[in-house]
Scaffold this motif. Structure first.
Motif, mmCIF file in Angstrom:
data_model
loop_
_atom_site.group_PDB
_atom_site.id
_atom_site.type_symbol
_atom_site.label_atom_id
_atom_site.label_comp_id
_atom_site.label_asym_id
_atom_site.label_seq_id
_atom_site.Cartn_x
_atom_site.Cartn_y
_atom_site.Cartn_z
ATOM 1 N N VAL A 43 0.774 -1.325 -0.050
ATOM 2 C CA VAL A 43 0.068 0.043 -0.073
ATOM 3 C C VAL A 43 0.768 1.374 0.121
ATOM 4 N N SER A 44 0.128 2.600 0.381
ATOM 5 C CA SER A 44 1.173 3.781 0.445
ATOM 6 C C SER A 44 0.635 4.398 1.471
ATOM 7 N N GLY A 45 1.143 5.765 1.689
ATOM 8 C CA GLY A 45 0.654 6.488 2.990
ATOM 9 C C GLY A 45 -0.831 6.693 2.744
ATOM 10 N N ALA A 46 -1.561 6.444 1.739
ATOM 11 C CA ALA A 46 -2.849 6.890 1.915
ATOM 12 C C ALA A 46 -3.624 5.858 2.635
ATOM 13 N N THR A 47 -3.154 4.612 3.242
ATOM 14 C CA THR A 47 -3.724 3.729 3.968
ATOM 15 C C THR A 47 -3.927 4.444 5.438
ATOM 16 N N PHE A 48 -3.324 5.396 5.784
ATOM 17 C CA PHE A 48 -3.671 6.361 6.937
ATOM 18 C C PHE A 48 -4.580 7.356 6.857
ATOM 19 N N ARG A 49 -5.298 7.374 5.887
ATOM 20 C CA ARG A 49 -6.212 8.336 5.608
ATOM 21 C C ARG A 49 -7.228 8.724 6.570
ATOM 22 N N HIS A 50 -7.802 7.796 6.823
ATOM 23 C CA HIS A 50 -8.889 7.877 8.002
ATOM 24 C C HIS A 50 -8.234 7.744 9.374
ATOM 25 N N LEU A 51 -7.212 7.283 9.544
ATOM 26 C CA LEU A 51 -6.470 7.603 10.914
ATOM 27 C C LEU A 51 -6.230 8.998 11.285
ATOM 28 N N VAL A 52 -5.548 9.723 10.170
ATOM 29 C CA VAL A 52 -5.027 11.036 10.375
ATOM 30 C C VAL A 52 -6.258 12.022 10.660
ATOM 31 N N ALA A 53 -7.362 11.602 9.864
ATOM 32 C CA ALA A 53 -8.668 12.394 10.254
ATOM 33 C C ALA A 53 -9.107 12.479 11.815
ATOM 34 N N HIS A 54 -8.433 11.545 12.505
ATOM 35 C CA HIS A 54 -8.859 11.666 13.823
ATOM 36 C C HIS A 54 -7.776 12.241 14.902
ATOM 37 N N LEU A 55 -6.405 12.363 14.143
ATOM 38 C CA LEU A 55 -5.508 12.771 14.808
ATOM 39 C C LEU A 55 -5.114 14.319 14.370
ATOM 40 N N ALA A 56 -5.422 14.715 13.514
ATOM 41 C CA ALA A 56 -4.904 15.969 12.975
ATOM 42 C C ALA A 56 -5.007 17.173 13.776
ATOM 43 N N ASP A 57 -6.173 17.278 14.516
ATOM 44 C CA ASP A 57 -6.643 18.391 15.567
ATOM 45 C C ASP A 57 -5.314 18.511 16.568
ATOM 46 N N HIS A 58 -4.577 17.344 16.976
ATOM 47 C CA HIS A 58 -3.828 17.041 17.954
ATOM 48 C C HIS A 58 -2.271 16.938 17.564
ATOM 49 N N VAL A 59 -2.083 16.564 16.411
ATOM 50 C CA VAL A 59 -0.554 16.418 16.084
ATOM 51 C C VAL A 59 -0.462 16.701 14.583
ATOM 52 N N THR A 60 0.660 16.903 14.216
ATOM 53 C CA THR A 60 1.032 17.209 12.812
ATOM 54 C C THR A 60 1.462 15.883 12.101
ATOM 55 N N ALA A 266 -11.149 -6.951 14.546
ATOM 56 C CA ALA A 266 -10.243 -6.217 13.407
ATOM 57 C C ALA A 266 -9.390 -6.915 13.274
ATOM 58 N N GLY A 267 -8.841 -6.976 11.853
ATOM 59 C CA GLY A 267 -7.872 -7.525 11.372
ATOM 60 C C GLY A 267 -6.591 -6.715 11.072
ATOM 61 N N LEU A 268 -5.820 -7.165 9.981
ATOM 62 C CA LEU A 268 -4.529 -6.636 9.804
ATOM 63 C C LEU A 268 -4.529 -5.182 9.475
ATOM 64 N N PHE A 269 -5.634 -4.768 8.736
ATOM 65 C CA PHE A 269 -5.797 -3.006 8.506
ATOM 66 C C PHE A 269 -6.787 -2.761 9.841
ATOM 67 N N CYS A 270 -6.519 -2.760 10.819
ATOM 68 C CA CYS A 270 -7.346 -2.489 11.893
ATOM 69 C C CYS A 270 -7.454 -0.701 12.036
ATOM 70 N N HIS A 271 -6.457 -0.086 11.357
ATOM 71 C CA HIS A 271 -6.615 1.425 11.263
ATOM 72 C C HIS A 271 -7.505 1.761 10.247
ATOM 73 N N GLU A 272 -7.990 1.023 9.380
ATOM 74 C CA GLU A 272 -8.904 1.346 8.393
ATOM 75 C C GLU A 272 -10.170 0.894 8.698
ATOM 76 N N GLU A 273 -10.243 -0.137 9.423
ATOM 77 C CA GLU A 273 -11.721 -0.653 10.040
ATOM 78 C C GLU A 273 -11.917 -0.232 11.191
ATOM 79 N N ARG A 274 -11.064 0.528 12.227
ATOM 80 C CA ARG A 274 -11.584 1.187 13.390
ATOM 81 C C ARG A 274 -10.689 2.197 13.734
ATOM 82 N N PRO A 275 -10.553 3.197 12.644
ATOM 83 C CA PRO A 275 -9.503 4.299 12.834
ATOM 84 C C PRO A 275 -9.837 5.291 14.118
ATOM 85 N N ALA A 276 -10.941 5.379 14.631
ATOM 86 C CA ALA A 276 -11.168 6.156 15.713
ATOM 87 C C ALA A 276 -10.741 5.364 16.993
#
Length: 288
Positions: A43-60, A266-276
């Motif tokens: 994959v690529s960095g886009a795999t973190f697309r949902h995770l960063v949506a929950h983090l961007a208010d707190h970290v760069t 959740a499975g291998l891509f738990c950050h895509e299944e359960r980003p929050a």
């Protein structure tokens, strides 16, 4: 917010970083303490697309595409190996001038990140999501490695990626998610369709797979962990067949300071299944 973060990965990256073997694509999202995100295979960095949506208010969030993936730039002569990716992560930290950084890695990105930053005084903390364990590889991962020397592997990978029914089979890609329908939609758009339609991406994925050294890259992780003396948060899907959760629990004690959060269902891509849920588990060490 999730749609917006997905759109960031449909646009050109903010920067291209010359790491000596290709150019790493870099996207910066959010405000606060710096966090670097390292993706896995294929994959690529886009795999973190949902995770960063929950983090961007707190970290760069500094999200990268390593050479051969996503919006990176590379050619047929670019060296694409695990060892070169390790060097590229170090070079990215240098180029971005990150002198106090947390690093989050998923899948082989977690392995690459650990080798890259172990003992680095700039490292503040680490988050590891479903990644390699020093006890060895699970049988599902071994299946991928067993096929890496087969002639025509790149073409076969591209064909499978373009067949929705085939890729949902458990021993193909289906086991990566508890809900196999997640292989469609954005996962297909960002990762599978490029493998299917872009020969250069397929070849790069196969070259990286063929560079995998189980002894140096996996079994040596126990010694690497001893050098990571910052807080480490592991987050794991309990249904991950690639990196079994029981081994992840055992792995906690190989770090000087680590703990684990196990996500049920959740499975291998738990950050895509359960980003929050993944964000909630990671935030204390990323901001601390």
């Amino acid at each position: 917010m999730t749609t917006t973060s997905s759109d960031l990965f449909r646009r050109d990256p903010d920067r291209l970083l010359d790491v000596g073997a290709g150019e790493v694509a870099h996207r910066r999202i959010g405000t606060g303490p710096d966090v670097l995100f390292v993706h896995g295979w294929p994959v690529s960095g886009a795999t973190f697309r949902h995770l960063v949506a929950h983090l961007a208010d707190h970290v760069t969030c500094h999200v990268i595409d390593l050479p051969g993936a996503g919006s990176s730039r590379f050619g047929p002569d670019t060296t694409i190996t695990i060892d070169r990716h390790i060097e590229s992560v170090r070079r990215v930290i240098d180029l971005l001038e990150l002198d106090d950084v947390a690093v989050v890695g998923h899948d082989s990105g977690g392995m690459i990140a650990r080798h890259a930053v172990a003992g680095d005084p700039r490292l503040r903390s680490m988050g590891l999501i479903d990644t390699e364990q020093p006890q060895g590889l699970g049988w599902r991962f071994k299946m991928f490695l067993a096929a890496r020397r087969l002639p025509g592997l790149a073409a076969g990978l591209g064909w499978v990626a373009g067949q929705p029914r085939v890729r949902r089979i458990g021993v193909v890609f289906g086991d990566a998610f508890v809900d196999r329908s997640m292989l469609d939609g954005e996962f297909d758009e960002f990762f599978l369709e490029p493998l299917h339609s872009m020969p250069e991406r397929r070849e790069a994925a196969v070259r990286l797979l063929r560079s995998f050294d189980t002894t140096r890259h996996v079994h040596d992780l126990a010694a690497v962990h001893e050098r990571i003396d910052v807080p480490v948060q592991l987050v794991w899907g309990d249904q991950d067949p690639f990196f079994p959760v029981d081994r992840a629990v055992e792995m906690v004690d190989t770090f000087p300071d680590a703990r684990i959060e196990v996500l049920q269902g959740a499975g291998l891509f738990c950050h895509e299944e359960r980003p929050a849920d993944v964000a909630r588990a990671l935030l204390p060490i990323l901001t601390g």
